[in-house]
Motif scaffolding. Structure first.
Motif: not given
Length: 528
Positions: A431-456
């Protein structure tokens, strides 16, 4: 087989289009692409009009073009000067290109109102300009500006302009429909009269604008009546409504009218050239462009697809391969089993017409589309859906939960923060628990997903989202409506579309994002 010269003016006339602004490097790259496509003449610009065009002619000499001749464009010399003292002529010759095209007035209203000289003086300008340039270059082309309008207003004077240019030694007389208002039957009548007056052996070309949506038709009609040169632009870009579209003219001439041109042997690269120019211009490629558009050979109705599967010519006027395009079968609520069979075959999946799985896929797609999904442009989501219904879901991670907060401050720009919890692989993984900022909610969600998945999955870094679109669907009023989110993603030379639908824009976006990342990982695994 009659031969036609193709004269491209994308870099000059095309650059006058709204929203088009080529840099010097852009112009060089396009010129090299047009040369590779074996365009005969490439009009580089007007060296006397701006420093960028002048520099283009200087720099293009550093490249060894294999086929095309570079053309410099200009006007007749200024009425108050002579050819020897006119700065336009000095720069036309200074760039030292093999071909020069100059335009002159053939409509009396322009002579009297724009130039404010007599009709006879205008004829002398034209004759003297051509005679002066001829010894310095291989060829001089004369553009009879506003010729067809000029002919309608005063046929004898318009003909006198052509006669003067011919006597002075112009290598080809280009008849211009500058305002783009002439219709095909008028083109035919006027050209027939021109040949009657100047001789059947007249060497002439056509330069048509598209203000009446007739530029391609007018150009083809002119060739049918003897024009040996066609001027136009890639995708028809140009001032106002544009110029004659060479991407339609060339295949019509070669495949349907039996004419030859140098780029005929390169016709399979036509779609590539069309897309390349718009990519350089930073313009989206219109899907409905004839011959080269993404939708040019797209089939949606079940009856159409069923027929195309048996014989493509039933609903296609040419084989798309001839112009470098591809056949596409769309999947929608209008689709029958034939659409799904064809689409599955593209994906490497064989389905039989009487297969229960096929019926299941058709039923599921129609149910989803009734709820607002659309798979025409979201082919990646469709492929993942088919695999899921086959019992082979492509799953590389599981989104357990997400949360998005809007952060607002009087001192700083508004931002959004997204928190995601994912499990990799699904069900039993870490399980990976990650947070990220973005310019708007969708961009933030995209950044957080990307950050969580890139490790794997480090290859996620190769991927980027190219386009994001939201459509409010009809149904419930106002903010209670469902929304459809479409996301276009790319990685290296591959692009794919995904879709999500919900009454919550974040949920719809999340669906499309999950499909997008899943498809990227699926593509990489399939390559191995």
């Amino acid at each position: 087989m009659k031969r036609v010269e193709i004269y491209d003016t994308t870099l000059r006339d095309g650059s006058q289009a709204e929203e088009v602004n080529f840099s010097l490097e852009d112009k060089i790259r396009i010129a090299l692409k047009l040369d590779e496509f074996k365009i005969d003449y490439i009009e580089g610009g007007w060296p006397g009009s701006n420093p960028k065009d002048f520099q283009f002619f200087k720099e293009i000499k550093d490249y060894h073009l294999k086929h095309a001749k570079i053309v410099a464009f200009g006007s007749t010399y200024h009425p108050k000067k002579s050819p020897e003292t006119d700065e336009i002529f000095k720069q036309l010759l200074q760039v030292k290109v093999p071909v020069v095209t100059i335009f002159g007035k053939s409509w009396t209203i322009h002579v009297k109102e724009a130039l404010k000289i007599s009709l006879e003086e205008n004829l002398e300008l034209i004759g003297n300009s051509i005679r002066y340039l001829k010894p310095h270059v291989e060829k001089v082309f004369f553009d009879a500006e506003h010729f067809f309008d000029g002919f309608k207003a005063d046929p004898q004077y318009a003909l006198a302009v052509l006669k003067k240019a011919k006597e002075a030694g112009a290598d080809s007389l280009i008849l211009c429909d500058t305002n783009g208002g002439t219709l095909p039957h008028e083109i035919g009548t006027i050209i027939t009269q021109v040949k009657k007056e100047l001789g059947e052996d007249l060497v002439f070309g056509i330069h048509a604008h598209n203000d009446s949506e007739c530029a391609v038709a007018n150009s083809l009609e002119a060739v049918r009546l003897g024009a040996t040169q066609v001027q136009g632009t890639i995708n028809g870009i140009g001032e106002r409504c544009g110029n004659a579209n060479l991407c339609s003219i060339i295949p019509n001439l070669v495949l349907k009218m039996g004419y030859s041109c140098s780029c005929a042997e390169m016709l399979y690269k036509l779609t590539e050239v069309s897309k390349y120019v718009f990519e350089i211009a930073n313009l989206s490629h219109p899907p409905r462009l004839p011959f080269v558009g993404r939708s040019a050979f797209a089939h949606k109705g079940g009856v159409h697809v069923s027929a195309v599967l048996k014989s493509p010519s039933t609903y296609e006027h040419i084989d798309p391969v001839l112009v470098g395009n591809t056949r596409r079968v769309l999947v929608s609520e209008l689709s029958g089993k034939s659409n799904i069979i064809y689409k599955a075959k593209e994906l490497g999946i064989d389905l039989e017409l009487d297969s229960p799985l096929l019926s299941k896929i058709v039923e599921e797609i129609k149910k989803l589309e009734a709820n607002g999904f659309e798979f025409e442009a979201a082919e990646a989501s469709l492929e993942l859906l088919i695999y899921r219904l086959m019992g082979e879901p492509k799953q590389y991670f599981e989104l357990l939960s997400y949360k998005v907060l809007d952060l607002k401050s009087y001192k700083h720009e508004a931002q959004s923060e997204a928190t995601v919890i994912v499990r990799v692989p699904p069900g039993v993984g870490e399980v990976e628990h990650t947070a990220a900022l973005g310019n708007g909610p969708v961009n933030a969600l995209d950044n957080a997903l990307r950050k969580a998945l890139e490790r794997f999955y480090p290859q996620i870094k190769e991927m980027e989202l190219e386009d994001y679109k939201v459509r409010v669907l009809p149904g419930l009023p106002g903010t209670s409506s469902k929304v459809r989110v479409f996301i276009l993603s790319k990685s290296k030379d591959k692009k794919w579309g995904t879709v999500g639908v919900s009454t919550d824009i974040l949920e719809a976006s999340c669906q499309a994002l999950i499909d997008s990342y899943t498809y990227k990982l699926f593509l990489d695994k399939r390559k191995k």
